[in-house]
Design a protein around this motif. Sequence first.
Motif, mmCIF file in Angstrom:
data_model
loop_
_atom_site.group_PDB
_atom_site.id
_atom_site.type_symbol
_atom_site.label_atom_id
_atom_site.label_comp_id
_atom_site.label_asym_id
_atom_site.label_seq_id
_atom_site.Cartn_x
_atom_site.Cartn_y
_atom_site.Cartn_z
ATOM 1 N N UNK A 16 0.829 -1.215 0.000
ATOM 2 C CA UNK A 16 0.000 0.000 0.000
ATOM 3 C C UNK A 16 0.861 1.261 0.000
ATOM 4 N N UNK A 17 1.978 1.215 0.741
ATOM 5 C CA UNK A 17 2.868 2.388 0.780
ATOM 6 C C UNK A 17 3.485 2.617 -0.607
ATOM 7 N N UNK A 20 0.919 4.015 -2.948
ATOM 8 C CA UNK A 20 0.689 5.439 -2.671
ATOM 9 C C UNK A 20 1.819 6.282 -3.279
ATOM 10 N N UNK A 24 1.506 9.114 -6.078
ATOM 11 C CA UNK A 24 1.968 10.472 -5.766
ATOM 12 C C UNK A 24 2.968 10.972 -6.816
ATOM 13 N N UNK A 28 2.156 13.925 -9.389
ATOM 14 C CA UNK A 28 2.942 15.158 -9.235
ATOM 15 C C UNK A 28 3.722 15.475 -10.508
ATOM 16 N N UNK A 134 -6.009 21.920 5.713
ATOM 17 C CA UNK A 134 -5.297 23.181 5.917
ATOM 18 C C UNK A 134 -4.509 23.569 4.673
ATOM 19 N N UNK A 135 -4.111 22.557 3.892
ATOM 20 C CA UNK A 135 -3.227 22.798 2.753
ATOM 21 C C UNK A 135 -3.972 23.125 1.470
ATOM 22 N N UNK A 181 -2.838 27.874 -1.662
ATOM 23 C CA UNK A 181 -1.430 28.183 -1.954
ATOM 24 C C UNK A 181 -1.139 28.282 -3.452
ATOM 25 N N UNK A 202 0.287 30.420 3.829
ATOM 26 C CA UNK A 202 -0.136 29.040 4.039
ATOM 27 C C UNK A 202 -0.051 28.718 5.526
ATOM 28 N N UNK A 203 -1.066 28.080 6.027
ATOM 29 C CA UNK A 203 -1.116 27.769 7.451
ATOM 30 C C UNK A 203 -1.926 28.796 8.210
ATOM 31 N N UNK B 78 -1.063 11.378 -1.506
ATOM 32 C CA UNK B 78 -0.550 11.948 -0.250
ATOM 33 C C UNK B 78 -1.384 11.451 0.930
ATOM 34 N N UNK B 81 -1.010 7.674 1.495
ATOM 35 C CA UNK B 81 0.243 7.312 2.157
ATOM 36 C C UNK B 81 0.132 7.539 3.670
ATOM 37 N N UNK B 120 1.119 15.026 6.852
ATOM 38 C CA UNK B 120 0.654 15.754 5.667
ATOM 39 C C UNK B 120 1.523 16.981 5.419
ATOM 40 N N UNK B 121 1.787 17.714 6.510
ATOM 41 C CA UNK B 121 2.633 18.911 6.383
ATOM 42 C C UNK B 121 4.014 18.536 5.864
ATOM 43 N N UNK B 124 3.889 17.657 2.192
ATOM 44 C CA UNK B 124 3.692 18.867 1.381
ATOM 45 C C UNK B 124 4.977 19.683 1.297
ATOM 46 N N UNK B 125 5.707 19.747 2.415
ATOM 47 C CA UNK B 125 6.993 20.463 2.384
ATOM 48 C C UNK B 125 7.971 19.766 1.445
ATOM 49 N N UNK B 127 7.221 18.033 -1.070
ATOM 50 C CA UNK B 127 6.776 18.220 -2.464
ATOM 51 C C UNK B 127 7.035 19.642 -2.957
ATOM 52 N N UNK B 129 5.821 22.688 -1.526
ATOM 53 C CA UNK B 129 4.856 23.766 -1.320
ATOM 54 C C UNK B 129 5.548 24.880 -0.553
ATOM 55 N N UNK B 130 5.435 26.092 -1.083
ATOM 56 C CA UNK B 130 6.140 27.225 -0.502
ATOM 57 C C UNK B 130 5.385 27.718 0.731
ATOM 58 N N UNK B 131 5.732 27.149 1.883
ATOM 59 C CA UNK B 131 5.011 27.523 3.105
ATOM 60 C C UNK B 131 5.991 27.701 4.251
ATOM 61 N N UNK B 137 0.918 27.373 11.815
ATOM 62 C CA UNK B 137 0.757 25.988 11.365
ATOM 63 C C UNK B 137 0.668 25.057 12.577
ATOM 64 N N UNK B 140 -2.647 25.412 14.165
ATOM 65 C CA UNK B 140 -3.687 24.696 13.420
ATOM 66 C C UNK B 140 -3.650 23.197 13.736
#
Lengths: 316, 191
Positions: A16-17, A20, A24, A28, A134-135, A181, A202-203, B78, B81, B120-121, B124-125, B127, B129-131, B137, B140
Motif C-alpha cells: 500500500x505504501x 501510494x 503520488x 505530481x 489546511x493545505x 497556496x 499558508x497555514x 498523499x 500514504x 501531511x505537512x 507537502x513540504x 513536495x 509547497x512554498x510555506x 501551522x 492549526x
Amino acid sequence: MYDKTVRRRRAVLALLVVLSLILLTAYFGEAPGGRLHSVQRGFLTVISPIQDGANKALKPVRDLVGWIGDTVHAKGERDQLRKQVEKLRREVIAERAEKQAYAELRTLYGLDHRLSISDYRPVTATVIAKSPNLWYSIVTIDRGEADGIHVNDPVINAEGLVGKVTLAAADGAYVSLITDSSVGISARIGTSGAAGILQPKVGDPSDLLLQYLPSNTPAPKGALVVTSGTLSSRDDSLYPPDIPIGEVTSVNSESAFRSVNVHPLANLHNLDVVQVLTATRHSTPANLARLARSLPPGVGANSPTGETLASVGGGG
Amino acid sequence: MTAPLTPGLAARIAAIVGFAVLIQISVVSEVPVFGVNVDLSPLLVVFIGLLCGAVMGAAAGFAIGLLVDLTLLQTLGVSSLIFTVVGYWAGRLREVRDPQAALTPLLVGAAGTVIASSGYSLVEFLLGVDAPVSLQLLRQIVLGMVVNAIVAPAVWALVRRALQGSLPEDPRRRRRRRAYTTGGLSPLSRA
C-alpha cells in the motif's frame, strides 16, 4: 503460522505504501491534462450530483450550526461595524464630490466606456462541498462546463473576490479560494494604487500577503485592497479590476520591497452562493485576456513585479 | 488479532467511509470550530484500525485517503500514504496492547490526527509547497487535534456500532469472558 501472519501483514503495508508513492509520483509529475487528473475530473462528474443532493439535504443542519456560531460573534462584529460605518460615512461625503469631478473628466476625454461585472456573463452557482484540509482551500460548485464555466474563470460573491476555477467538469467545478497556496492575484492598494502580487499565508487561512510593493508605498491600516486587472503570469486568471479583496491589517518592511498583510473581505468559511465570471468567447473581456497573455512579461507594466498590463477599465 | 475480511465487513466499511466523506465535505467542513474544521477522515482510519487490526486499518486508510484526494482535488497519493501508516499504527496498537481504557478513543483519535496532520505537512513540504514553518501551522495542528479529540468518542461509538455485527468478537467482551472463565470475578462462581 505466526511468521506467515507477520509476513503477510508487512507485505500488505509495503504494497500500500509503494502504491501510494507510485500514485503520488505519477500525479505530481504529470501535466494538468494527464491521465490521473482526468480520472479526478471524471470522478467529479460522477459525484457532483450526489454532493449537490447531500448539500441540499443537509443545509438545515449546516445553517443551524452556523447560526449558533454567528450569534456568538455577532456582538463583537456589531461594535466593529458601527465604528466602520462612521468612518465610511465621512469618506463617502468626500468621495462623492471627487466622483462627480472624475465622471466629468472621463466624459471630457472620451474614456467613458467601462466594463462592468455583467459584461463578464456571471453565472450564479451554489457551493456544494468544501475541503477540510489546511493545505487546500478548495470548494466544489454545482455549475460546470455546461454553463459556460472554464478553468481560470474568476469567482466572486457579494463581499468580494473568492477565487478562481481550477477544474471544470460538465456539471460541477472546483474553485481554488484566494487562500489556496496555488492562487496568486495581481492586486493594488485602493488608496495608493501601488500594485503587487497577493498570495495566501499558508497555514493561516485568514491572512493574505500583498508582496513586492515599492518600499515607500503608503499602506494605512484598513485600506482596501482590490484586483488590479492585470496578469502576473500567462497561466493566471484575468480578474476584472477593482473587485474588493480585503483590508490591510499590518505592514512588513523588507529589504527592497514592502509587503502588507491583508484580511479577506469574503467570509471564505461560510460560502453559499457565488458568481463565476465567464467571459464568453469573442467578448471584450475574453479578447483582452487573450491579448494580455500574448504579450511578453513586463510589456506595458510599470510595476516592479513585471506583470503584463491588461487593464480593462474600471469595473465593478 | 486482525479481523478477517468478510463481504459484510467490507460493505459496512465502504458504507461508513462513503457516508463520512460526504458528511465531511458537505457539512463538517463548512462549520469551523475555534477557527479549524473537524476532520473525520483520520478518526475513521484509526477507529477502523483499532477495531479491525493492522491489515484492515492500512487498507481502509489507503481507500479513505484515495477517496479524499479524489474528491477534494488534492495531490493523489498523499492522503493514501499518510492514512495507510496511521491505520496500520492503530491496528498494531490494538494487536499489541489491546487498550481498554475509557479514554482510549479520545487519546488514539487525537494521536492519529496529530500524526496525520504532521505527516501531511511534512509530505507537502517535501513536495515543495512554498510555506513557512510558522507558529500558525503549529496552532492549526494543535487546534485540529483538540477539536478532533472532542468529537472522537462520538465517532468511535458510531463506527463501533456500525461494524459490531461483522466483527468476530469485541476485545472488551473477550477480556470479560476470559476473566469469568478463569474464575473469581464471575457472579456465578460466588453463588
